[in-house]
Design a protein around this motif. Structure first.
Motif, mmCIF file in Angstrom:
data_model
loop_
_atom_site.group_PDB
_atom_site.id
_atom_site.type_symbol
_atom_site.label_atom_id
_atom_site.label_comp_id
_atom_site.label_asym_id
_atom_site.label_seq_id
_atom_site.Cartn_x
_atom_site.Cartn_y
_atom_site.Cartn_z
ATOM 1 N N ALA A 50 0.861 -1.203 -0.010
ATOM 2 C CA ALA A 50 0.067 -0.062 0.105
ATOM 3 C C ALA A 50 0.949 1.295 0.199
ATOM 4 O O ALA A 50 0.645 2.126 -0.655
ATOM 5 C CB ALA A 50 -0.951 0.048 1.250
ATOM 6 N N VAL A 51 2.077 1.220 0.792
ATOM 7 C CA VAL A 51 2.862 2.390 0.857
ATOM 8 C C VAL A 51 3.466 2.619 -0.369
ATOM 9 O O VAL A 51 3.594 3.600 -0.820
ATOM 10 C CB VAL A 51 3.891 2.260 2.104
ATOM 11 N N ILE A 52 4.156 1.730 -0.982
ATOM 12 C CA ILE A 52 4.880 1.707 -2.214
ATOM 13 C C ILE A 52 3.898 2.086 -3.377
ATOM 14 O O ILE A 52 4.553 3.082 -4.093
ATOM 15 C CB ILE A 52 5.757 0.466 -2.527
ATOM 16 N N THR A 53 2.822 1.439 -3.438
ATOM 17 C CA THR A 53 1.750 1.944 -4.418
ATOM 18 C C THR A 53 1.526 3.231 -4.555
ATOM 19 O O THR A 53 1.391 4.114 -5.568
ATOM 20 C CB THR A 53 0.672 1.218 -4.387
ATOM 21 N N TRP A 54 1.211 3.773 -3.119
ATOM 22 C CA TRP A 54 0.643 5.331 -2.922
ATOM 23 C C TRP A 54 2.106 6.108 -3.511
ATOM 24 O O TRP A 54 1.888 7.338 -4.079
ATOM 25 C CB TRP A 54 0.256 5.524 -1.546
ATOM 26 N N GLY A 55 3.166 5.580 -3.000
ATOM 27 C CA GLY A 55 4.433 6.599 -3.292
ATOM 28 C C GLY A 55 4.696 6.677 -4.921
ATOM 29 O O GLY A 55 5.280 7.783 -5.278
ATOM 30 N N VAL A 56 4.356 5.485 -5.496
ATOM 31 C CA VAL A 56 4.812 5.402 -6.983
ATOM 32 C C VAL A 56 3.776 6.504 -7.628
ATOM 33 O O VAL A 56 3.996 7.401 -8.352
ATOM 34 C CB VAL A 56 4.556 4.137 -7.571
ATOM 35 N N LEU A 57 2.493 6.384 -7.083
ATOM 36 C CA LEU A 57 1.409 7.280 -7.842
ATOM 37 C C LEU A 57 1.618 8.824 -7.687
ATOM 38 O O LEU A 57 1.480 9.766 -8.300
ATOM 39 C CB LEU A 57 -0.032 6.977 -7.084
#
Length: 163
Positions: A50-57
Motif C-alpha cells: 500500500a505504501v509503495i503503491t501510493w508513493g509510486v502514484l
C-alpha cells in the motif's frame, strides 16, 4: 508549504490500515496461533504494498505535473509528516483498542506504543514511500524519453520520404 490535506490523508489512511492489520493479526494469534509467522509476513507485505503503491502514484503525478526534476514538489516532507502522524496515531489507537475486551494487540503500554512501535511504523511508511516516489518519477521520465524518441523517428521518416 506542504498542503495539510495531502499528508493528513496519507497518515490517516496508512495509520488506519496499520491498526486494522494489527487487529487482524491479534485475532489470528488467538484463533490461529500456528499461522502467526505467516500472517505477520502477510500483514507486512500488505502494508508495504500500500505504501509503495501510493508513493509510486505520487511520484508519477509529480513528474507529470513538473517535467523538470528541479521544480517538483517536496514529497519527502509530505511522506515524513504522513509517517510521523500515521505511526504515532496508530500507536495511540492500538493502545486504546487494547482496552476493549477480546482485542489482543499485545498489551503494550502507551510509552512503548508512541516510541518503539511508532518509530517502526514511521520507518515502514516513510522509507518505502520515498522509494516509491523515486520509482514513480523514474518511470514517468523513462516513458517520456521513449515517446520523445519515437516522435523524432516519425519526423525523420517523413523528412526522408519528402512529405
Amino acid at each position: 508549504m506542504i498542503p495539510m490535506n495531502a499528508w493528513v490523508l496519507r497518515a490517516v489512511g496508512l495509520g488506519a490500515l496499520t491498526v486494522v492489520l494489527r487487529t487482524v493479526l491479534g485475532f489470528a494469534m488467538v484463533y490461529l496461533p500456528t499461522a502467526g509467522s505467516w500472517l505477520r509476513i502477510l500483514c507486512l507485505i500488505v502494508l508495504l504494498a500500500a505504501v509503495i503503491t501510493w508513493g509510486v502514484l505520487d511520484g508519477q503525478a509529480d513528474r507529470r505535473a513538473n517535467a523538470d526534476p528541479d521544480r517538483g514538489a517536496d514529497l519527502t516532507m509530505r511522506w515524513l509528516y504522513a509517517g510521523l502522524a500515521g505511526g504515532l496515531g496508530s500507536g495511540v489507537v492500538a493502545w486504546i483498542l487494547d482496552f476493549v475486551p477480546k482485542f489482543d494487540l499485545g498489551d503494550n503500554g502507551l510509552l512503548f506504543e508512541v516510541t518503539s512501535a511508532a518509530s517502526f511504523i514511521i520507518l515502514l511508511i516513510f522509507v518505502p514511500a520515498v522509494a516509491g516516489v523515486a520509482l514513480g518519477r523514474y518511470l514517468v521520465s523513462r516513458n517520456g524519453e521513449k515517446s520523445d524518441g519515437a516522435a523524432d523517428t516519425v519526423v525523420l521518416n517523413k523528412e526522408t520520404a519528402g512529405v
